[in-house]
Write a protein that holds these residues in place. Structure first.
Motif, PDB file in Angstrom:
ATOM      1  N   VAL A   1       0.849  -1.184   0.000  1.00 26.17           N
ATOM      2  CA  VAL A   1       0.000   0.000   0.000  1.00 26.17           C
ATOM      3  C   VAL A   1       0.886   1.236   0.000  1.00 26.17           C
ATOM      4  O   VAL A   1       1.875   1.293   0.744  1.00 26.17           O
ATOM      5  CB  VAL A   1      -0.933   0.001   1.226  1.00 26.17           C
ATOM      6  CG1 VAL A   1      -1.751   1.276   1.277  1.00 26.17           C
ATOM      7  CG2 VAL A   1      -1.843  -1.215   1.199  1.00 26.17           C
ATOM      8  N   ASP A   2       0.551   2.229  -0.824  1.00 23.05           N
ATOM      9  CA  ASP A   2       1.327   3.472  -0.923  1.00 23.05           C
ATOM     10  C   ASP A   2       0.451   4.662  -0.561  1.00 23.05           C
ATOM     11  O   ASP A   2      -0.641   4.827  -1.106  1.00 23.05           O
ATOM     12  CB  ASP A   2       1.862   3.660  -2.345  1.00 23.05           C
ATOM     13  CG  ASP A   2       2.663   2.460  -2.833  1.00 23.05           C
ATOM     14  OD1 ASP A   2       3.726   2.211  -2.272  1.00 23.05           O
ATOM     15  OD2 ASP A   2       2.195   1.793  -3.777  1.00 23.05           O
ATOM     16  N   ASN A   3       0.946   5.493   0.363  1.00 24.23           N
ATOM     17  CA  ASN A   3       0.277   6.747   0.699  1.00 24.23           C
ATOM     18  C   ASN A   3       1.021   7.879   0.000  1.00 24.23           C
ATOM     19  O   ASN A   3       2.014   8.393   0.509  1.00 24.23           O
ATOM     20  CB  ASN A   3       0.253   6.976   2.207  1.00 24.23           C
ATOM     21  CG  ASN A   3      -0.398   8.312   2.577  1.00 24.23           C
ATOM     22  OD1 ASN A   3      -0.970   8.991   1.725  1.00 24.23           O
ATOM     23  ND2 ASN A   3      -0.308   8.686   3.841  1.00 24.23           N
ATOM     24  N   THR A   4       0.561   8.242  -1.186  1.00 23.70           N
ATOM     25  CA  THR A   4       1.177   9.330  -1.939  1.00 23.70           C
ATOM     26  C   THR A   4       0.379  10.621  -1.811  1.00 23.70           C
ATOM     27  O   THR A   4       0.597  11.562  -2.580  1.00 23.70           O
ATOM     28  CB  THR A   4       1.307   8.943  -3.420  1.00 23.70           C
ATOM     29  OG1 THR A   4       0.015   8.650  -3.947  1.00 23.70           O
ATOM     30  CG2 THR A   4       2.204   7.732  -3.599  1.00 23.70           C
ATOM     31  N   THR A   5      -0.553  10.667  -0.859  1.00 21.91           N
ATOM     32  CA  THR A   5      -1.355  11.877  -0.659  1.00 21.91           C
ATOM     33  C   THR A   5      -0.545  12.900   0.126  1.00 21.91           C
ATOM     34  O   THR A   5       0.591  12.654   0.534  1.00 21.91           O
ATOM     35  CB  THR A   5      -2.655  11.544   0.089  1.00 21.91           C
ATOM     36  OG1 THR A   5      -2.344  11.156   1.440  1.00 21.91           O
ATOM     37  CG2 THR A   5      -3.399  10.409  -0.596  1.00 21.91           C
ATOM     38  N   ASP A   6      -1.146  14.041   0.363  1.00 18.20           N
ATOM     39  CA  ASP A   6      -0.477  15.116   1.109  1.00 18.20           C
ATOM     40  C   ASP A   6      -0.776  15.065   2.597  1.00 18.20           C
ATOM     41  O   ASP A   6      -0.377  15.965   3.339  1.00 18.20           O
ATOM     42  CB  ASP A   6      -0.911  16.472   0.545  1.00 18.20           C
ATOM     43  CG  ASP A   6      -0.495  16.659  -0.893  1.00 18.20           C
ATOM     44  OD1 ASP A   6       0.529  16.067  -1.287  1.00 18.20           O
ATOM     45  OD2 ASP A   6      -1.193  17.376  -1.632  1.00 18.20           O
TER      46      ASP A   6
ATOM     47  N   GLN B   1       3.566  10.069   1.806  1.00 20.93           N
ATOM     48  CA  GLN B   1       4.716   9.697   0.994  1.00 20.93           C
ATOM     49  C   GLN B   1       5.459   8.497   1.588  1.00 20.93           C
ATOM     50  O   GLN B   1       6.684   8.417   1.533  1.00 20.93           O
ATOM     51  CB  GLN B   1       5.673  10.892   0.828  1.00 20.93           C
ATOM     52  CG  GLN B   1       5.028  12.140   0.259  1.00 20.93           C
ATOM     53  CD  GLN B   1       4.363  11.900  -1.087  1.00 20.93           C
ATOM     54  OE1 GLN B   1       4.888  11.175  -1.926  1.00 20.93           O
ATOM     55  NE2 GLN B   1       3.185  12.502  -1.289  1.00 20.93           N
ATOM     56  N   SER B   2       4.696   7.556   2.159  1.00 23.73           N
ATOM     57  CA  SER B   2       5.257   6.327   2.707  1.00 23.73           C
ATOM     58  C   SER B   2       4.472   5.139   2.175  1.00 23.73           C
ATOM     59  O   SER B   2       3.358   5.283   1.666  1.00 23.73           O
ATOM     60  CB  SER B   2       5.214   6.338   4.243  1.00 23.73           C
ATOM     61  OG  SER B   2       5.979   7.407   4.756  1.00 23.73           O
ATOM     62  N   SER B   3       5.063   3.948   2.316  1.00 26.89           N
ATOM     63  CA  SER B   3       4.421   2.709   1.869  1.00 26.89           C
ATOM     64  C   SER B   3       4.466   1.692   2.992  1.00 26.89           C
ATOM     65  O   SER B   3       5.240   1.817   3.950  1.00 26.89           O
ATOM     66  CB  SER B   3       5.119   2.160   0.613  1.00 26.89           C
ATOM     67  OG  SER B   3       5.102   3.110  -0.437  1.00 26.89           O
TER      68      SER B   3
END
Length: 601
Positions: free
Chosen positions: A241-246, A379-381
């Motif tokens: 899972v990638d959190n590429t949100t702000d 910006q973490s996975s």
């Protein structure tokens, strides 16, 4: 444009003169189609407002999917946001046109009639009359320059623009228009965030919920598969899972949804203006004398236009916020694999990893609901275990001549008895406690079976031969002077499979299906896919086993006897055992007459 802005400001003044509320992110649902559903939930009191900030490129998804709920009996106020009007349309709303990057001379020309104060080599206050080009001798050359014509209280003045240091507009309203146009140009370059203002109107404390879809990376799956000495398999699966949100995801409920829901982007943020035709003003025409001809009776045939059938209404989209089913997931076994050396073998069961998600069917999709809240900084996975249990399967070798002409591949037949929908992804295979190879698998529904290959099986060698099989005539007849022949064409492949190991081997041979060809040997394949036959061959240690595969198709031939110019074909049919005496006699007679005709000619 100014009226719309005024209305928008009125709405803001009515809705935002209330207390601000905070709605923290509470739930994230990641879909395999490249979007995620984000849900905010919290408490508001009385008339409250919530501002949510998004990147400009995210606004279209927000406008397409935003869901707002006041769960305490309140009402939802209009959602307001700054529009993304095209720059040229914004600039057209101002009285000073800056759309084409005008020069100073062009700008002053557009301000004709405005009162200005000019400072420079010549200073004056007056009304702009116009701008003209002038020439001035400078030694041996002539210099061209633009000059401002200004009507002052002392009369008409001509001021050279190269000598002007500043020009001030006397009209405050006109100056504001110029400042507004410049601000619109500056804002068009702003790629920062935009805010949506959400208003909740009501009394007392209430629970509210806001949900929306945003584009996110596709969540991925990876698996580890361990084979035991007793043939038992153990599967461990992880979701990436990638959190590429702000924003950080702090203790959110997370769900991972498989399937392929349709998702698209549509530009809803930028206002769209319809192209309207320009119609000239209608003027009465000049009346002229007319010449009238004699009437000619002519009937016109009436035509009826067929009504186009109405397009079917689009089907309803699946519910975005499908609630967590709360089903208990299967527990992973704690026992070790049997057989010698089991104490040293790689163990996944009972090794401290437990599936952190429970699976459930959600409409046509399958959802993994993560049982514990997830915290993932922006910006973490993260890797989340979603499968950790036994799996039914069978170990064999898989041979496909197109993949490798000499050796089959080590393979496993997996049967998905996990009760879960297994997403496609890479599988790392461990055999006998050691790394054995990597495999890929596509989505595997509950109860389905699938073959995976992970290494080349060097213990089995395959030799392929394709003997030539002549075409066999099956029937010949003559109908109205046309010879009709039917034959049987065969295609045969002989595989010789040699087991060079000290253990028995089961080899699955894949053979492509061919359109219009029928399998006749073996009589039936052990398995059949959309494009392949599969044949299972059990080979004892040190033994070579043959496998013969034969396909057959009918061949039909029609020949007009009157035009027949192939005597060798007549001889072929006459020598066949399937030809009847009547057909043979007719062919003999046809040949005799051809000889006679040839002699006369």
């Amino acid at each position: 444009m100014r009226k719309l802005c005024a209305v928008w400001l009125v709405v803001l003044s009515l809705s935002w003169s209330v207390q601000a509320a905070d709605l923290p992110l509470s739930r994230v649902v990641l879909f395999y189609s490249g979007v995620s559903y984000f849900e905010h939930q919290g408490q508001v009191e009385g008339n409250s407002s919530v501002n949510l900030s998004f990147r400009v490129e995210q606004i279209n998804d927000i406008l397409k999917s935003l869901v707002i709920q006041d769960l305490g009996g309140g009402t939802i106020a209009p959602v307001t946001y700054a529009p993304q009007d095209p720059l040229e349309h914004k600039l057209s709303a101002f009285s000073v046109d800056l759309g084409d990057n005008p020069s100073l001379a062009s700008l002053l020309l557009r301000l004709r009639g405005a009162q200005v104060t000019v400072e420079g080599d010549q200073s004056a206050t007056g009304t702009i009359v116009g701008v003209e080009q002038q020439e001035k001798a400078a030694g041996q050359t002539t210099v061209k320059f633009m000059a401002l014509n200004l009507m002052t209280d002392k009369g008409l003045m001509n001021i050279a623009l190269p000598g002007v240091r500043a020009i001030r507009l006397a009209d405050a309203k006109l100056n504001a228009e110029l400042q507004g146009a410049l601000a619109a140009i500056a804002s068009s370059r702003d790629v920062a965030k935009r805010e949506l203002a959400l208003g909740f109107q009501g009394s007392g404390k209430r629970s509210v919920r806001v949900g929306y879809l945003l584009e996110t990376p596709v969540w991925k799956t990876t698996y580890r598969l361990v084979t035991g000495a007793d043939g038992q398999l153990f599967l461990q699966g992880w979701a990436l899972v990638d959190n590429t949100t702000d924003n950080d995801w702090n203790s959110v409920q997370m769900a991972l949804v498989s399937g392929r829901p349709i998702s698209f982007i549509q530009d809803l943020y930028q206002p769209v203006y319809a192209q309207r035709p320009e119609v000239p003003v209608s003027l009465p025409g000049v009346i002229r004398p007319q010449v009238h001809e004699g009437a000619l009776a002519e009937e016109a045939e009436a035509r009826r236009a067929e009504k186009a059938e109405a397009a079917p209404a689009p089907s309803a989209a699946p519910t975005l916020a499908a609630r967590q089913a709360g089903l208990a997931g299967p527990a992973g076994p704690a026992g070790a694999f049997g057989g010698a050396g089991a104490a040293d073998a790689l163990r996944l069961a009972g090794a401290g990893v437990a599936a952190a998600a429970t699976g459930a069917q959600v409409g046509e999709l399958f959802q993994y609901a993560v049982s514990q809240p997830v915290t993932l900084p922006r910006q973490s996975s993260a890797m989340i275990p979603i499968v950790n249990q036994d799996l039914d399967g069978e170990k064999l070798s898989l041979y496909n001549e197109r993949s490798h002409a000499v050796h089959p591949f080590n393979a496993l037949r997996l049967k998905n008895n996990t009760g879960l929908h297994l997403m496609g992804g890479p599988i790392t295979v461990f055999d006998g406690g050691a790394y054995a190879g990597d495999a890929l698998i596509e989505d595997l529904n509950r109860g389905d079976e699938r073959l995976i290959t992970y290494a080349l099986d060097l213990g089995v060698e395959v030799k392929t031969e394709r003997p030539s099989v002549p075409q066999t005539l099956t029937s010949v007849k003559i109908d109205n002077g046309v010879l009709q022949a039917e034959s049987r064409q065969q295609m045969t492949t002989v595989y010789t499979l040699k087991n060079r190991t000290e253990e028995p081997r089961t080899v699955m041979v894949e053979y492509p299906t061919v359109q219009d060809w029928k399998l006749i040997a073996p009589a039936k394949a052990d398995e059949e896919t959309r494009t392949l036959y599969r044949f299972k061959v059990s080979i004892p240690p040190g033994v070579a086993m043959p496998l013969t595969i034969t396909l057959e198709r009918p061949v039909r031939e029609q020949i007009a006897l009157v035009d027949w110019k192939q005597p060798d074909r007549i001889a072929f049919f006459l020598s066949s055992d399937v030809i009847s005496p009547q057909v043979k006699a007719a062919l003999d007679e046809n040949g005799r007459r051809r000889v006679e005709i040839a002699g006369v000619v």
